[in-house]
Design a protein around this motif. Sequence first.
Motif, PDB file in Angstrom:
ATOM      1  N   ASP A  20       0.805  -1.228   0.000  1.00  0.00           N
ATOM      2  CA  ASP A  20       0.000   0.000   0.000  1.00  0.00           C
ATOM      3  C   ASP A  20       0.839   1.279   0.000  1.00  0.00           C
ATOM      4  OD1 ASP A  20       0.967   0.139   2.586  1.00  0.00           O
ATOM      5  OD2 ASP A  20      -0.967  -0.204   3.559  1.00  0.00           O
ATOM      6  N   ASP A  21       2.158   1.150  -0.065  1.00  0.00           N
ATOM      7  CA  ASP A  21       3.073   2.299  -0.167  1.00  0.00           C
ATOM      8  C   ASP A  21       3.117   3.143   1.108  1.00  0.00           C
ATOM      9  OD1 ASP A  21       4.983   3.604  -1.811  1.00  0.00           O
ATOM     10  OD2 ASP A  21       3.555   5.200  -2.281  1.00  0.00           O
ATOM     11  N   ARG A  48       7.507  11.773  -1.255  1.00  0.00           N
ATOM     12  CA  ARG A  48       8.509  12.034  -2.279  1.00  0.00           C
ATOM     13  C   ARG A  48       8.167  13.295  -3.063  1.00  0.00           C
ATOM     14  NH1 ARG A  48       8.207   7.556  -6.442  1.00  0.00           N
ATOM     15  NH2 ARG A  48       6.507   8.869  -7.167  1.00  0.00           N
ATOM     16  N   GLU A  49       6.888  13.577  -3.216  1.00  0.00           N
ATOM     17  CA  GLU A  49       6.453  14.709  -4.049  1.00  0.00           C
ATOM     18  C   GLU A  49       6.071  15.937  -3.230  1.00  0.00           C
ATOM     19  OE1 GLU A  49       3.273  13.027  -6.315  1.00  0.00           O
ATOM     20  OE2 GLU A  49       4.620  11.798  -7.566  1.00  0.00           O
ATOM     21  N   SER A  62      15.168  16.564   2.778  1.00  0.00           N
ATOM     22  CA  SER A  62      15.797  15.335   2.283  1.00  0.00           C
ATOM     23  C   SER A  62      14.837  14.154   2.283  1.00  0.00           C
ATOM     24  CB  SER A  62      17.031  14.997   3.131  1.00  0.00           C
ATOM     25  OG  SER A  62      16.672  14.843   4.494  1.00  0.00           O
ATOM     26  N   ILE A  63      13.657  14.316   2.890  1.00  0.00           N
ATOM     27  CA  ILE A  63      12.628  13.273   2.816  1.00  0.00           C
ATOM     28  C   ILE A  63      12.256  13.018   1.364  1.00  0.00           C
ATOM     29  CG2 ILE A  63      10.204  12.770   3.372  1.00  0.00           C
ATOM     30  CD1 ILE A  63      10.674  14.206   6.055  1.00  0.00           C
ATOM     31  N   ASN A 114      14.260  13.159  -1.244  1.00  0.00           N
ATOM     32  CA  ASN A 114      15.316  12.326  -1.825  1.00  0.00           C
ATOM     33  C   ASN A 114      15.337  10.921  -1.226  1.00  0.00           C
ATOM     34  OD1 ASN A 114      16.066  14.473  -3.393  1.00  0.00           O
ATOM     35  ND2 ASN A 114      17.747  15.115  -2.071  1.00  0.00           N
ATOM     36  N   LEU A 115      14.980  10.826   0.051  1.00  0.00           N
ATOM     37  CA  LEU A 115      14.932   9.504   0.673  1.00  0.00           C
ATOM     38  C   LEU A 115      13.982   8.591  -0.080  1.00  0.00           C
ATOM     39  CD1 LEU A 115      15.490   7.470   2.972  1.00  0.00           C
ATOM     40  CD2 LEU A 115      13.664   8.605   4.274  1.00  0.00           C
ATOM     41  N   PHE A 116      12.785   9.073  -0.368  1.00  0.00           N
ATOM     42  CA  PHE A 116      11.801   8.202  -1.016  1.00  0.00           C
ATOM     43  C   PHE A 116      12.014   8.098  -2.532  1.00  0.00           C
ATOM     44  CE2 PHE A 116       9.786   9.167   3.048  1.00  0.00           C
ATOM     45  CZ  PHE A 116       9.571   7.867   3.485  1.00  0.00           C
ATOM     46  N   MET A 117      12.821   8.985  -3.086  1.00  0.00           N
ATOM     47  CA  MET A 117      13.231   8.800  -4.475  1.00  0.00           C
ATOM     48  C   MET A 117      14.098   7.563  -4.622  1.00  0.00           C
ATOM     49  SD  MET A 117      14.154  12.632  -5.809  1.00  0.00           S
ATOM     50  CE  MET A 117      12.924  13.948  -5.822  1.00  0.00           C
ATOM     51  N   MET A 118      14.754   7.147  -3.528  1.00  0.00           N
ATOM     52  CA  MET A 118      15.611   5.964  -3.590  1.00  0.00           C
ATOM     53  C   MET A 118      14.813   4.699  -3.882  1.00  0.00           C
ATOM     54  SD  MET A 118      18.452   7.453  -3.134  1.00  0.00           S
ATOM     55  CE  MET A 118      19.553   6.042  -3.025  1.00  0.00           C
TER      56      MET A 118
END
Length: 460
Positions: free
Chosen positions: A404-405, A438-439, A450-451, A453-457
Amino acid sequence: MRNFDAIVIGSGQGGVPLAKKLAKAGWQTAIIEKRWIGGTCINDGCTPTKSMIACGAAAHVIANSQEWGISVSYYSVDLGKIVARKNKVVESFRDGAAKGLEKTEGLTVIYGEATFSGPKTVKVASKDGGEEEMTATHIFLNTGTLPKIPSIPGLDTVPYLTNTSIMELTKLPSHLMIMGSGYIGLEFGQLFRRLGCQVTIIDKGKQLLKHEDEDVAAAVRKIMENSGVTLHTGADIQKAEQSGDTISLQFTANGQNMTITGSHLLVASGRTPQSKSLLPENTGLELDEKGYVKVNEKLETNVRGIYALGDVKGGPAFTHISYNDHLVLYKNLINKEDTSIRNRPLPYCMFTDPQLGRVGMTEKEAKEAGYKVKVACLDMSRVARAIETGHTQGFMKAVVNADDDKLLGVAILGPEGGEVMSVLQMAMLGGMTATQLREMIFAHPLYSESINNLFMMLDK
């Protein structure tokens, strides 16, 4: 014998607000304290340690000022002044809490040691030798914990320190040995290393912070070792002894027999509940095998009308949990709600530098619970704010439910790690997804940004 509607034994971070709110709700309430108002947090825990840790951080910046282009030719550490500053902060907090209690209408503040003398009957022995008995319809135990001293041959003959007595030193140890690598051991270890002491930490566990994921624990270990702290894990201490002004510890680690000597020894190997001194058997109160008071999910003991909150009931030993306990009790008893401690979030923060902020499940716990997980990791050396400030040790980690992300847990090991963790805790409580985080637009250049960028990983 005096009769009250409520008796609160112990004035910790749950007992104080509970007593005030019960009195304001019209209950004739007594709060009993054998030492100082404020409990462990104000007097021996959060307030004094974090005050001293701030001094250690200042010393660290000065010692490494050339990294920021600043040259300091000389500085010295005055532990006496650091302790005096700490005491001033503690006294301010303590006095404020005491005055808040004393001015509350319907609340009686009693100083003395409380014990049960019969069914729901409390005897208070004051320091001047006087005794008084009292009873109440509702009794609340907020007596906290004390340092746990392990059974090690010779330890009782050694002048060891506890988390309380170490903060009264006015002369720096030349070599501080620490028994235990939990939050207390690690925070004090880094603090005294930054103040100029040689520091060695010995722990029986193979991994620091046994409840954390291996990658988080390994990163904390690296940070401690980079600070100049010597670590011995998987160690079994066989003997402690003193010779003159020197203390020695004999132990085995990794199959080797070792002996280390130091000027001071801090025992930081856990806590034990202050329950047996209450004489709980006189009121039929049940304790568990470790001495913690047994409670149900609404914090009531096996004796109707007797409740326990804070560390004495076992479970997570954090100030904010004790505070939340009092809210559960107040809502149920005064507002007639149906609130429990089941499934509440557990945020916490270790105040090493950098901080470790944690909430929710670890990766290991999530997998063991059967979740299909995605894991996002971002090194602090890739966080803009960390690079700009020159504090790039650590990393950020998020465990996400692949179905569910949504977030299952996060670990933020970095500058202001606890603050960033709190942002993500609110996101978890709000049911936000990793994609939404992320968005999301965060102000630049915050650590919280930086949250993104964290979820862009997760996309890599």
